[in-house]
Scaffold this motif. Structure first.
Motif: not given
Length: 474
Positions: A346, A367, A369, A372, A397, A400-401, A403-405, A450
């Motif tokens: 990442t 990580s 997310y 980008k 996308e 990514r979302e 893994m952010k959550k 984040i």
């Protein structure tokens, strides 16, 4: 028994072909040194030309050398010469007496000189055989019409002083490349693809201005070490051959921008390849038998494109994060060998395309997310658990979302756990509340970083979870 002919490998080989009853074959080590420089030694026409060049006196020469016995030790010869000089300088001796006393040591010197004289003859014969070989190969090319009219025309143009910068001989059924090509010193581009070449002559190293070399779709089993002398080479295509290795010297081709070695039988890459190829932007090594990357591959700081799919790669180096210019990475179809990817993947913040399909990956880094710029992501045909296959199928996308959550939830759970632990340890003082406040602030900082919790994230950009002090504490 023959005199020791290890110093004269070509002569040793030809003598065995000339008379196998009287001359033993050269050792395997000697034969291996011959193969790169004389790849057509097994051809009967070539051997015939070479054996005919053996002088009738060779038997006598070898017989004399054998009767002389071993060559004197160099230190003994040096000592004898010194003693002779000392004797001849004695003023107390008459010339006759000095000569008689010096004779004691002269035998060693004469034996050395006789050995030297005969070995010079053998060395001269070795050089002559090398010239005969080159002439015989040229003759073989023409007699078998393996050099067509276009090749002959190119060579004649070069010999007449004409400037030749680009040569395209693709698909001409060439089986041999004449050594004379090394004389076309102004050559910039050479296309020899789709032929029947089994070797590239060392003469290729003389093409100092060469920038593009395409020898794809031939039958090459090796590349000459001399390829490392092509310091201006920018594009090298050796795809679709029978290569099992690339020469270590390829690291000296420091101008290389593109290297395609796909569709071969490579089991490894040169250990120093990354230290030399600092300007390489595209590396294609798919459809080989590679098991590991050399550590130096992560020193290719200019690399933008790396395709290593359809190999047997067991792992991606932890230092892959150094390849910050990488835009496309294909590690798909390493089947049962590739079990995961390191967190440092990442760090590839310029990555646009990532293919990890058809491996044994169960989870991607939390990580993730951070990637980008990632536009295309393939995680198909993996036993995925994090994220789920359903999420993975929705593209970059969505992953990514997710893994952010996921990371935000991890932070919240950790905040709650540490808070409960602090509550238990308060014992009536305020230290626990201080700890809870400290944890709350840190978790708030991480979630803002984040993209959650209403933070602006405008002071320094995103940070990976692993970079925060809080992350290390937990």
């Amino acid at each position: 028994m023959d005199h020791d002919l290890e110093k004269f490998p070509l002569l040793s080989y030809v003598l065995h072909q000339f008379n196998s009853d009287h001359h033993a074959p050269p050792s395997m080590a000697v034969q291996q040194t011959l193969a790169p420089s004389f790849p057509l030694l097994s051809d009967q026409e070539i051997i015939s030309s070479l054996t005919k060049s053996i002088p009738t006196t060779i038997t006598q020469t070898l017989s004399v050398l054998a009767s002389l016995g071993s060559r004197p030790d160099p230190s003994a010869v040096s000592s004898a010469r010194s003693k002779i000089a000392q004797v001849l300088r004695k003023e107390s001796l008459s010339p006759e007496e000095a000569a008689k006393e010096a004779e004691i040591y002269a035998g060693v010197v004469r034996l050395e000189e006789v050995h030297d004289s005969y070995e010079k003859q053998l060395r001269s014969l070795e050089e002559e055989l090398s010239k005969v070989y080159a002439t015989a190969v040229e003759s073989l090319l023409r007699s078998r019409e393996e050099v067509n009219e276009e090749v002959v025309a190119v060579l004649k143009a070069a010999e007449s002083g004409g400037v030749v910068e680009r040569i395209d001989l693709s698909g001409h059924e060439l089986k041999l490349l004449p050594e004379a090509f090394g004389k076309i010193v102004g050559l910039v581009s050479l296309n020899l693809s789709c032929n029947d070449l089994t070797f590239i002559p060392d003469a290729i190293s003389k093409l100092k201005k060469l920038e593009e070399l395409d020898v794809s779709s031939n039958s090459l089993e090796s590349l000459p070490d001399s390829i490392g002398m092509l310091l201006n080479l920018k594009i090298l295509n050796v795809t679709a051959n029978n290569l099992t290795a690339l020469p270590e010297s390829i690291a000296h081709c420091r101008s290389l921008v593109e290297l395609d070695a796909s569709y071969n039988n490579l089991t490894s890459l040169p250990t120093n390849i990354g230290y030399g190829l600092q300007n390489l932007e595209r590396l294609s090594i798919q459809l080989n038998k590679l098991r590991y990357f050399p550590a130096s591959i992560c020193e290719m700081r200019s690399l933008k494109y790396l395709d290593a799919h359809m190999n047997e790669i067991h792992g991606i180096p932890n230092s892959i994060g150094k390849l910050t210019k990488l835009e496309v990475l294909n590690m798909s179809s390493n089947f049962n060998n590739l079990l995961g990817v390191p967190d440092t993947i990442t760090d590839l913040t310029n990555l646009r395309e990532l293919d990890l399909g058809n491996n044994q990956i169960q989870a991607i880094p939390d990580s993730f997310y951070m990637l980008k710029k990632l536009e295309k992501l393939n995680l198909d045909q993996n036993p995925l658990e994090i994220p789920s296959k359903e999420v993975a199928s929705q593209g970059a996308e969505a992953v990514r979302e997710f893994m952010k959550k996921r990371w935000t939830e991890i932070m919240a759970e950790e905040k709650q756990r540490i808070g409960v632990e602090a509550e238990r340890q308060r014992h009536g003082d305020e230290s626990g509340w201080v700890l809870i406040s400290w944890v709350s602030n840190l978790v708030s900082d991480v979630t803002q970083t984040i993209g959650f919790g209403g933070g602006s994230g405008g002071d320094g950009g995103d940070k990976k979870p692993g970079e925060s002090h809080f992350y290390h504490q937990i």
